[in-house]
Write a protein that holds these residues in place. Structure first.
Motif, PDB file in Angstrom:
ATOM      1  N   LYS A 109       0.807  -1.237  -0.011  1.00 21.75           N
ATOM      2  CA  LYS A 109      -0.067   0.005  -0.039  1.00 21.75           C
ATOM      3  C   LYS A 109       0.826   1.121  -0.038  1.00 21.75           C
ATOM      4  O   LYS A 109       1.829   1.237   0.847  1.00 21.75           O
ATOM      5  N   SER A 110       0.621   2.244  -0.775  1.00 18.27           N
ATOM      6  CA  SER A 110       1.334   3.199  -1.028  1.00 18.27           C
ATOM      7  C   SER A 110       0.604   4.548  -1.083  1.00 18.27           C
ATOM      8  O   SER A 110      -0.623   4.636  -1.422  1.00 18.27           O
ATOM      9  N   VAL A 111       1.246   5.593  -0.822  1.00 22.06           N
ATOM     10  CA  VAL A 111       0.785   7.020  -0.856  1.00 22.06           C
ATOM     11  C   VAL A 111       1.709   7.638  -2.056  1.00 22.06           C
ATOM     12  O   VAL A 111       2.906   7.632  -1.988  1.00 22.06           O
ATOM     13  N   ARG A 112       0.878   8.011  -3.152  1.00 25.47           N
ATOM     14  CA  ARG A 112       1.726   8.575  -4.316  1.00 25.47           C
ATOM     15  C   ARG A 112       1.315  10.270  -4.346  1.00 25.47           C
ATOM     16  O   ARG A 112       0.242  10.513  -4.381  1.00 25.47           O
ATOM     17  N   VAL A 113       2.300  10.968  -4.673  1.00 14.62           N
ATOM     18  CA  VAL A 113       2.022  12.256  -5.023  1.00 14.62           C
ATOM     19  C   VAL A 113       2.405  12.697  -6.268  1.00 14.62           C
ATOM     20  O   VAL A 113       3.586  12.233  -6.672  1.00 14.62           O
TER      21      VAL A 113
END
Length: 314
Positions: A221-225
């Motif tokens: 699970k990743s947070v992407r900007v």
């Protein structure tokens, strides 16, 4: 101190490292995603002699947020003051100070002070901030302690590498392929399941099941900007067992001959799981090789499909 709609709180931790080393680690914001669990990415917007303006993307209570802060750095006093310039609701105002106090040559006390208010002095909002500040402060200080002490011990657990392919296509098409991760299950053979949430444009939460060459499946699970059409920066908040940290970015550079598309990874090896996964004779070197092979294989496969996609649209 507690006023109506206002809080002042303090957290502290003792670190087995010299105070100057601790200060440097906090002062160098480009390393924050590797040091602090909630931080996804920090962009330095302005810099002067002792002040800087930074934009921070981080998670708070499981939600992705971003805000802009100004910092005043005082390396002689080992203090860093910060104040959010643009806060994200329910935060109306947020600021504070890092204070590093030497206890002896090899030990320091780190104090983290916060003061904040909620939008419209809302009690529910204030409670949400209380929980977020307490959780993030504790995790930031614990991570700071761990990472500084690891650095001082010179334990070589960090792995960083990059893969690049040339693409005879339009940079927008290459970017779109990586940005539109909701289609990866149909577009990428190594992706078994994918879920992409983007409540705020350009700020994504990506969860997926990825298959490796040996047939095993990893849930990440990743947070992407996302910065169209130049780069996508990410941090995994659920990592495979051989890692304690995984950050990276996709970079898209256009020139007269096409596009250079790159996938960069920075990983910290989880030594506790090496023998469990790779066997009794394995060490850090074998774990690094295994992780790099797995990540590089999937990155190159993704870049290869992005190349086919972009070149097919010319």
């Amino acid at each position: 101190m507690t006023l109506t709609g206002h809080r002042e709180v303090e957290h502290e931790i003792t670190v087995n490292a010299p105070a100057a080393a601790v200060y440097r680690l906090i002062a160098e914001v480009e390393n924050w995603p590797r040091i602090f669990p909630p931080t996804v990415f920090v962009d330095q917007v302005e810099l002067s002699a002792d002040e800087e303006r930074i934009r921070i993307w981080a998670t708070a209570n499981g939600a992705a947020k971003n805000w802009t802060s100004r910092r005043v750095l005082d390396p002689k006093a080992l203090r860093i003051e910060f104040r959010q310039e643009v806060s994200a609701p329910p935060v109306a105002a947020m600021g504070g100070t890092w204070i590093i106090e030497p206890l002896d040559d090899d030990e320091s006390r780190v104090r983290l002070l916060h003061d904040y208010r909620a939008v419209d002095d809302d009690p529910a909002g204030l409670e949400w901030i209380d929980q977020a500040v307490d959780r993030n402060s504790r995790s930031e200080l614990a991570a700071l302690k761990t990472n500084v002490e690891l650095a001082v011990a010179s334990d070589d657990l960090l792995l960083s590498f990059i893969d690049t392919v040339r693409i005879d296509g339009d940079v927008k098409d290459v970017y779109d392929f990586i940005n539109e991760a909701q289609f990866w299950k149909d577009r990428l053979p190594h992706v078994a399941r994918v879920q992409l949430d983007e409540d705020t444009p350009g700020l994504q939460v990506l969860e997926m099941d990825t298959m490796t060459k040996d047939g095993s499946t990893h849930t990440t699970k990743s947070v992407r900007v996302c910065f169209p059409h130049a780069r996508i920066v990410y941090k995994q908040i659920t990592v495979p067992a051989l890692m304690t940290l995984h950050t990276g970015y996709w970079l898209f550079e256009e020139d007269a001959d096409g596009v250079s598309a790159s996938s960069q990874h920075t990983v910290v090896i989880n030594t506790a799981n090496i023998t469990k996964i790779l066997g009794e004779g394995a060490g850090v070197a074998e774990a690094k090789q295994y992780v790099q092979n797995a990540l590089s294989t999937n990155s190159r496969a993704t870049l290869g499909h992005a190349k086919d996609y972009a070149e097919g649209r010319r």
